[in-house]
Scaffold this motif. Structure first.
Motif, PDB file in Angstrom:
ATOM      1  N   PRO A  28       0.689  -1.321   0.088  1.00 47.74           N
ATOM      2  CA  PRO A  28       0.046   0.050  -0.051  1.00 47.74           C
ATOM      3  C   PRO A  28       0.828   1.162  -0.075  1.00 47.74           C
ATOM      4  O   PRO A  28       1.982   1.428   0.632  1.00 47.74           O
ATOM      5  N   LEU A  29       0.436   2.355  -0.746  1.00 45.72           N
ATOM      6  CA  LEU A  29       1.024   3.658  -0.652  1.00 45.72           C
ATOM      7  C   LEU A  29       0.171   4.270   0.313  1.00 45.72           C
ATOM      8  O   LEU A  29      -0.871   4.565   0.369  1.00 45.72           O
ATOM      9  N   ILE A  30       0.936   4.780   1.423  1.00 43.29           N
ATOM     10  CA  ILE A  30       0.250   5.561   2.717  1.00 43.29           C
ATOM     11  C   ILE A  30       0.565   7.041   2.555  1.00 43.29           C
ATOM     12  O   ILE A  30       2.027   7.212   2.782  1.00 43.29           O
ATOM     13  N   SER A  31      -0.149   7.842   2.650  1.00 42.56           N
ATOM     14  CA  SER A  31       0.153   9.248   2.710  1.00 42.56           C
ATOM     15  C   SER A  31      -0.623   9.803   3.820  1.00 42.56           C
ATOM     16  O   SER A  31      -1.943   9.470   4.037  1.00 42.56           O
ATOM     17  N   THR A  32       0.028  10.611   4.645  1.00 44.10           N
ATOM     18  CA  THR A  32      -0.576  11.275   5.892  1.00 44.10           C
ATOM     19  C   THR A  32      -0.715  13.068   5.516  1.00 44.10           C
ATOM     20  O   THR A  32       0.311  13.426   5.071  1.00 44.10           O
ATOM     21  N   VAL A  33      -1.830  13.264   6.019  1.00 41.96           N
ATOM     22  CA  VAL A  33      -2.220  14.515   5.803  1.00 41.96           C
ATOM     23  C   VAL A  33      -2.778  15.295   7.042  1.00 41.96           C
ATOM     24  O   VAL A  33      -3.452  14.556   7.647  1.00 41.96           O
ATOM     25  N   ALA A  34      -2.331  16.440   7.513  1.00 40.55           N
ATOM     26  CA  ALA A  34      -2.884  16.989   8.676  1.00 40.55           C
ATOM     27  C   ALA A  34      -3.999  17.993   8.260  1.00 40.55           C
ATOM     28  O   ALA A  34      -3.486  19.151   7.671  1.00 40.55           O
ATOM     29  N   LEU A  35      -5.049  18.081   8.589  1.00 37.08           N
ATOM     30  CA  LEU A  35      -6.138  19.040   8.458  1.00 37.08           C
ATOM     31  C   LEU A  35      -6.711  19.724   9.668  1.00 37.08           C
ATOM     32  O   LEU A  35      -6.715  19.109  10.626  1.00 37.08           O
ATOM     33  N   ARG A  36      -7.153  20.918   9.451  1.00 35.45           N
ATOM     34  CA  ARG A  36      -7.688  21.534  10.706  1.00 35.45           C
ATOM     35  C   ARG A  36      -9.002  22.257  10.322  1.00 35.45           C
ATOM     36  O   ARG A  36      -9.331  22.851   9.013  1.00 35.45           O
ATOM     37  N   SER A  37     -10.118  22.090  10.953  1.00 38.12           N
ATOM     38  CA  SER A  37     -11.523  22.797  10.627  1.00 38.12           C
ATOM     39  C   SER A  37     -12.222  23.136  11.939  1.00 38.12           C
ATOM     40  O   SER A  37     -11.735  23.140  12.987  1.00 38.12           O
ATOM     41  N   LEU A  38     -13.361  24.033  11.857  1.00 37.23           N
ATOM     42  CA  LEU A  38     -13.960  24.291  12.711  1.00 37.23           C
ATOM     43  C   LEU A  38     -15.257  23.554  12.861  1.00 37.23           C
ATOM     44  O   LEU A  38     -15.756  23.173  12.090  1.00 37.23           O
ATOM     45  N   SER A  39     -15.585  23.472  14.223  1.00 37.09           N
ATOM     46  CA  SER A  39     -17.040  22.899  14.592  1.00 37.09           C
ATOM     47  C   SER A  39     -18.319  23.787  13.843  1.00 37.09           C
ATOM     48  O   SER A  39     -18.032  25.214  13.679  1.00 37.09           O
ATOM     49  N   GLU A  40     -19.193  23.044  13.386  1.00 36.73           N
ATOM     50  CA  GLU A  40     -20.573  23.688  13.049  1.00 36.73           C
ATOM     51  C   GLU A  40     -20.140  24.070  11.358  1.00 36.73           C
ATOM     52  O   GLU A  40     -21.013  24.600  10.741  1.00 36.73           O
ATOM     53  N   THR A 109     -19.767  19.699  11.224  1.00 40.54           N
ATOM     54  CA  THR A 109     -18.543  19.222  11.896  1.00 40.54           C
ATOM     55  C   THR A 109     -18.648  19.428  13.324  1.00 40.54           C
ATOM     56  O   THR A 109     -19.185  20.659  13.658  1.00 40.54           O
ATOM     57  N   ALA A 110     -18.443  18.362  14.284  1.00 38.42           N
ATOM     58  CA  ALA A 110     -18.480  18.649  15.740  1.00 38.42           C
ATOM     59  C   ALA A 110     -17.292  18.311  16.286  1.00 38.42           C
ATOM     60  O   ALA A 110     -16.400  17.881  15.626  1.00 38.42           O
ATOM     61  N   GLU A 111     -16.834  18.862  17.380  1.00 36.46           N
ATOM     62  CA  GLU A 111     -15.638  18.513  18.095  1.00 36.46           C
ATOM     63  C   GLU A 111     -15.797  16.978  18.164  1.00 36.46           C
ATOM     64  O   GLU A 111     -14.282  16.655  18.112  1.00 36.46           O
ATOM     65  N   SER A 112     -16.616  16.391  18.313  1.00 36.34           N
ATOM     66  CA  SER A 112     -16.432  14.872  18.318  1.00 36.34           C
ATOM     67  C   SER A 112     -15.915  14.014  16.998  1.00 36.34           C
ATOM     68  O   SER A 112     -15.454  12.997  17.048  1.00 36.34           O
ATOM     69  N   ASP A 113     -15.870  14.998  16.129  1.00 36.86           N
ATOM     70  CA  ASP A 113     -15.376  14.545  14.633  1.00 36.86           C
ATOM     71  C   ASP A 113     -13.805  14.644  14.519  1.00 36.86           C
ATOM     72  O   ASP A 113     -13.194  14.440  13.698  1.00 36.86           O
ATOM     73  N   ASP A 114     -13.121  15.241  15.730  1.00 35.46           N
ATOM     74  CA  ASP A 114     -11.575  15.211  15.876  1.00 35.46           C
ATOM     75  C   ASP A 114     -11.260  13.666  15.985  1.00 35.46           C
ATOM     76  O   ASP A 114     -11.676  12.911  16.855  1.00 35.46           O
ATOM     77  N   ALA A 115     -10.738  13.105  14.833  1.00 36.67           N
ATOM     78  CA  ALA A 115     -10.077  11.862  14.928  1.00 36.67           C
ATOM     79  C   ALA A 115      -9.242  11.703  13.599  1.00 36.67           C
ATOM     80  O   ALA A 115      -8.880  12.628  12.807  1.00 36.67           O
ATOM     81  N   THR A 116      -8.718  10.549  13.299  1.00 35.27           N
ATOM     82  CA  THR A 116      -7.836  10.077  11.981  1.00 35.27           C
ATOM     83  C   THR A 116      -8.867   9.455  11.183  1.00 35.27           C
ATOM     84  O   THR A 116      -9.267   8.367  11.537  1.00 35.27           O
ATOM     85  N   TYR A 117      -8.799   9.932   9.969  1.00 29.84           N
ATOM     86  CA  TYR A 117      -9.562   9.474   8.776  1.00 29.84           C
ATOM     87  C   TYR A 117      -8.759   8.691   7.882  1.00 29.84           C
ATOM     88  O   TYR A 117      -7.731   9.241   7.441  1.00 29.84           O
ATOM     89  N   TRP A 138     -11.369  22.680  15.738  1.00 30.34           N
ATOM     90  CA  TRP A 138     -11.554  23.706  16.775  1.00 30.34           C
ATOM     91  C   TRP A 138     -12.707  24.363  16.859  1.00 30.34           C
ATOM     92  O   TRP A 138     -13.585  24.345  15.931  1.00 30.34           O
ATOM     93  N   SER A 139     -13.305  24.803  18.076  1.00 32.78           N
ATOM     94  CA  SER A 139     -14.391  25.678  18.225  1.00 32.78           C
ATOM     95  C   SER A 139     -14.250  27.016  18.545  1.00 32.78           C
ATOM     96  O   SER A 139     -13.432  27.466  19.287  1.00 32.78           O
ATOM     97  N   ARG A 140     -14.656  27.942  18.140  1.00 33.45           N
ATOM     98  CA  ARG A 140     -14.610  29.299  18.240  1.00 33.45           C
ATOM     99  C   ARG A 140     -15.073  29.782  19.646  1.00 33.45           C
ATOM    100  O   ARG A 140     -16.307  29.162  20.104  1.00 33.45           O
ATOM    101  N   PRO A 141     -14.600  30.516  20.513  1.00 40.15           N
ATOM    102  CA  PRO A 141     -15.184  30.601  21.555  1.00 40.15           C
ATOM    103  C   PRO A 141     -16.475  31.440  22.015  1.00 40.15           C
ATOM    104  O   PRO A 141     -16.694  32.061  21.134  1.00 40.15           O
TER     105      PRO A 141
END
Length: 288
Positions: A28-40, A109-117, A138-141
């Protein structure tokens, strides 16, 4: 047939290269990417096959910190689409043909969606490709200020409390030109509070005491506007209209009661030390 040492070495090198090429085709060819998103917000997780071969099947799964796999969605080029119960109406393929573009959309998106996909692409005859995405949500204050009504003469005490909840944890500061002391406290990993304390003086009434909320999701800090409220008693004095002394027969003589104070007095009563008020007098109410 006898092989020379040179021919044997050439054969060994050729065989090693073939093993490498064949091995690369099946691993398998494995590639790892880091992404950041906001809740809602809507989150887009890209996955696309760029190599040779026909895409047979694509699928998405996610792994939490515990390591347990949760299967999300799958598409087979002949059997079609399969959505797993926990993610129906929450996540879907962006494209109508996932064999060409297997990008996954998290619709809200919810904070509970913080995971490895993990996106798995099975192709023929090339083999499998895995794309791993570490998603941070992340979630805005959410923040507020609770102001305290102070009274002149009180001891050093809290004038306002600012609170904020977000991820990562926000940072709080105060924007003011009054002398005081700020004390910050972490309530938990997402919550922070800050108290601003001072000596209540009447000169501080109405002065600015704004809370600033700092967070990576903000380009500039969020300002929560606030004004100090200090209650103090009125200083009462009497003014009279006109110049010089009053005399018998003076018309339209006027005395003015000036009180001040915070809050303003609700009622002002006149009295005469020598007895009843003069005949014909009347109060005039003036709005301040």
């Amino acid at each position: 047939m006898m092989l020379s040492r040179r021919n044997t070495l050439q054969l060994y090198i050729y065989g090693t290269l073939m093993l490498c090429v064949v091995g690369k085709a099946v691993e398998p060819l494995i590639s790892t990417v880091a992404l950041r998103s906001l809740s809602e917000a809507e989150t887009r997780l890209p996955c696309r096959h760029e190599g040779d071969g026909q895409v047979v099947q694509v699928s998405w799964s996610r792994f939490r910190a515990s390591g347990n796999e949760e299967r999300i969605i799958m598409y087979h080029f002949t059997e079609g689409l399969k959505e797993f119960t926990d993610f129906v109406s929450k996540m879907r393929f962006e494209s109508l043909d996932p064999t060409k573009d297997a990008t996954l959309l998290i619709l809200n998106t919810a904070e509970s969606d913080d995971a490895t996909y993990v996106c798995k692409i099975a192709t023929f005859p090339s083999g499998n490709t895995d794309i791993t995405i570490k998603l941070t949500v992340w979630s805005r204050p959410i923040s507020n200020v609770e102001a305290v009504e102070l009274v002149e003469g009180q001891t050093f005490r809290t004038a306002a409390t600012c609170r904020a909840v977000g991820w990562p944890q926000p940072r709080l500061t105060w924007d003011t030109d009054v002398a005081g002391q700020a004390q910050n406290r972490s309530v938990d990993a997402r919550t922070v509070s800050s108290q601003f304390s001072l000596h209540p003086l009447r000169s501080l009434d109405g002065r600015r005491l704004d809370c600033l909320v700092w967070h990576p999701t903000f380009d500039t800090p969020q300002r929560i506007r606030n004004r100090l409220v200090v209650h103090y008693p009125p200083d009462v004095w009497i003014e009279h209209r006109g110049k010089g002394e009053w005399y018998v027969g003076l018309e339209d003589a006027e005395l003015k009661c000036v009180s001040g104070g915070n809050p303003k007095p609700h009622n002002i009563t006149w009295a005469r030390l020598e007895g009843s008020m003069p005949e014909g007098w009347r109060p005039i109410l003036t709005a301040h």
